[in-house]
Design a protein around this motif. Structure first.
Motif, PDB file in Angstrom:
ATOM      1  N   PRO A 132      -3.548  -2.730 -12.514  1.00  0.00           N
ATOM      2  CA  PRO A 132      -4.285  -3.621 -13.021  1.00  0.00           C
ATOM      3  C   PRO A 132      -5.242  -4.443 -11.976  1.00  0.00           C
ATOM      4  CG  PRO A 132      -2.076  -4.328 -12.813  1.00  0.00           C
ATOM      5  CD  PRO A 132      -2.052  -2.938 -12.425  1.00  0.00           C
ATOM      6  N   ALA A 133      -5.975  -5.091 -12.631  1.00  0.00           N
ATOM      7  CA  ALA A 133      -6.948  -5.854 -11.481  1.00  0.00           C
ATOM      8  C   ALA A 133      -5.993  -7.090 -11.260  1.00  0.00           C
ATOM      9  CB  ALA A 133      -7.800  -6.562 -12.390  1.00  0.00           C
ATOM     10  N   GLY A 134      -6.386  -7.443  -9.803  1.00  0.00           N
ATOM     11  CA  GLY A 134      -5.502  -8.582  -9.144  1.00  0.00           C
ATOM     12  C   GLY A 134      -6.140  -9.919  -9.623  1.00  0.00           C
ATOM     13  N   PRO A 135      -5.683 -10.969  -8.982  1.00  0.00           N
ATOM     14  CA  PRO A 135      -4.806 -11.073  -8.037  1.00  0.00           C
ATOM     15  C   PRO A 135      -3.178 -10.639  -8.287  1.00  0.00           C
ATOM     16  CG  PRO A 135      -5.172 -13.205  -8.741  1.00  0.00           C
ATOM     17  CD  PRO A 135      -5.930 -12.203  -9.312  1.00  0.00           C
ATOM     18  N   TYR A 136      -2.531 -10.215  -7.457  1.00  0.00           N
ATOM     19  CA  TYR A 136      -0.953 -10.044  -7.580  1.00  0.00           C
ATOM     20  C   TYR A 136      -0.427 -11.190  -6.910  1.00  0.00           C
ATOM     21  CZ  TYR A 136      -2.221  -5.144  -8.692  1.00  0.00           C
ATOM     22  OH  TYR A 136      -2.748  -3.932  -9.296  1.00  0.00           O
ATOM     23  N   ASP A 137       0.951 -11.258  -7.366  1.00  0.00           N
ATOM     24  CA  ASP A 137       1.808 -12.273  -6.419  1.00  0.00           C
ATOM     25  C   ASP A 137       3.434 -11.846  -6.487  1.00  0.00           C
ATOM     26  OD1 ASP A 137       3.198 -13.258  -8.857  1.00  0.00           O
ATOM     27  OD2 ASP A 137       1.333 -14.883  -9.128  1.00  0.00           O
ATOM     28  N   LEU A 165       6.338  -6.451   2.266  1.00  0.00           N
ATOM     29  CA  LEU A 165       5.989  -7.055   0.989  1.00  0.00           C
ATOM     30  C   LEU A 165       7.224  -7.011   0.175  1.00  0.00           C
ATOM     31  CD1 LEU A 165       4.472  -8.415  -1.390  1.00  0.00           C
ATOM     32  CD2 LEU A 165       3.449  -6.192  -1.798  1.00  0.00           C
ATOM     33  N   GLY A 166       7.934  -5.518   0.109  1.00  0.00           N
ATOM     34  CA  GLY A 166       9.062  -5.596  -0.587  1.00  0.00           C
ATOM     35  C   GLY A 166      10.278  -6.463  -0.101  1.00  0.00           C
ATOM     36  N   GLY A 194       0.846  -1.066  -0.089  1.00  0.00           N
ATOM     37  CA  GLY A 194      -0.201  -0.061  -0.088  1.00  0.00           C
ATOM     38  C   GLY A 194       0.901   1.116  -0.160  1.00  0.00           C
ATOM     39  N   TYR A 195       1.897   1.201   0.504  1.00  0.00           N
ATOM     40  CA  TYR A 195       2.587   2.304   0.631  1.00  0.00           C
ATOM     41  C   TYR A 195       3.421   3.121  -0.358  1.00  0.00           C
ATOM     42  CZ  TYR A 195       2.244   1.622   5.732  1.00  0.00           C
ATOM     43  OH  TYR A 195       1.742   1.602   7.042  1.00  0.00           O
ATOM     44  N   ALA A 240      -4.689  -6.419  -3.374  1.00  0.00           N
ATOM     45  CA  ALA A 240      -4.128  -7.315  -4.341  1.00  0.00           C
ATOM     46  C   ALA A 240      -2.521  -7.347  -3.866  1.00  0.00           C
ATOM     47  CB  ALA A 240      -4.133  -6.962  -5.774  1.00  0.00           C
ATOM     48  N   GLN A 241      -2.293  -6.197  -3.708  1.00  0.00           N
ATOM     49  CA  GLN A 241      -0.615  -6.127  -2.724  1.00  0.00           C
ATOM     50  C   GLN A 241      -0.525  -7.032  -1.534  1.00  0.00           C
ATOM     51  OE1 GLN A 241       0.651  -2.399  -2.492  1.00  0.00           O
ATOM     52  NE2 GLN A 241       0.651  -1.841  -4.630  1.00  0.00           N
ATOM     53  N   ALA A 242      -1.802  -6.914  -0.685  1.00  0.00           N
ATOM     54  CA  ALA A 242      -1.956  -7.468   0.694  1.00  0.00           C
ATOM     55  C   ALA A 242      -1.864  -9.132   0.349  1.00  0.00           C
ATOM     56  CB  ALA A 242      -3.026  -7.159   1.389  1.00  0.00           C
TER      57      ALA A 242
END
Length: 253
Positions: A62-67, A94-95, A29-30, A175-177
């Motif tokens: 873009p739309a999720g999901p992300y991984d 996450l980073g 998020g950040y 999606a990031q979470a």
């Protein structure tokens, strides 16, 4: 300012300074404001690269999901576009997971500095992570200790303004979470770069024992406790930045 693409996703980044490259990788998020406390000290003796994860700031959402694998490929696109031969990676939350995956998968990583992260998404408290979102009530409580928030209300107001301008929200942040909680690290014994793992003693998102375990499982890893919560590296930025610079200097020498 430069942008690059990973397939159909545009990724925004900024670079500054000269010398060996240090890449900062954001937490869930950040926006890039997260590294303001490190940036001035590092840029100059080192080249700094700060980029907006997909879903954040001036990158596409873009739309999720992300991984983590996709975010790692995004990082590779940024470094390849900028012509980086090798880089020291500094990642939070996450980073930090992206840094671990990148170090295992690509050959540009020289060292890892990891803040408040774990080797598995199972160690992440999703409810506490979601409580840090921009639109969550009291979203700074899990990030900073009460003493830090009360000491400088003007700074808290500044951070709120930066977040409103740069942070991921809504489906992109979710999606990031999901990428963070779904992470499963590659074999940690195969990640042989020098690594320092910092963890907040009162971090509600990633418990200290998970970060300690990560440090112990990395062949060249060390762990360092920091007072504070999930953004302890901001709360104690002068000391943490001094340690980062000493570590970078050691690896460069």
């Amino acid at each position: 300012m430069p942008t690059t693409r990973n397939r159909d996703v545009s990724l925004y980044y900024e670079a500054d300074g000269d010398g060996p490259t240090v890449v900062f990788i954001n937490d869930v998020g950040y926006g890039a404001w997260l590294w303001g406390w490190h940036y001035d000290a590092v840029a100059g003796p080192y080249e700094t690269v700060v980029w907006d994860l997909r879903g954040t700031g001036r990158s596409d959402a873009p739309a999720g999901p992300y991984d983590v694998e996709t975010l790692t490929a995004d990082l590779e696109a940024v470094l390849a576009d900028h012509g980086v031969g090798s880089a020291h990676l500094v990642g939070a939350g996450l980073g930090g997971m992206v840094a671990l995956k990148y170090a295992h998968q690509y050959n540009r990583a020289r060292s890892l500095t990891l803040y408040c992260t774990a080797g598995s998404g199972d160690a992440v408290d999703r409810e506490k992570l979601d409580s840090l979102a921009l639109d969550a009530p009291s979203s700074l409580e899990g990030a900073f200790s009460p003493a830090f928030r009360d000491h400088d209300p003007d700074l808290m107001e500044q951070i709120a303004g930066w977040r409103a301008e740069e942070d991921a929200t809504g489906e992109a942040r979710a999606a990031q979470a999901g990428a963070m909680t779904g992470f499963d690290s590659p074999p940690l014994y195969e990640i042989t770069q020098p690594a320092e793992v910092y963890y907040g003693l009162n971090d509600p998102v990633v418990k200290s024992d998970a970060a300690q375990s990560l440090a112990a499982d990395l062949p060249r890893g060390t762990g360092e406790a920091v007072e504070g919560r999930h953004c302890c590296y901001i709360e104690y930025a002068p000391a943490v930045t001094d340690r980062l610079l000493a570590f970078l200097d050691e690896q460069t020498d």
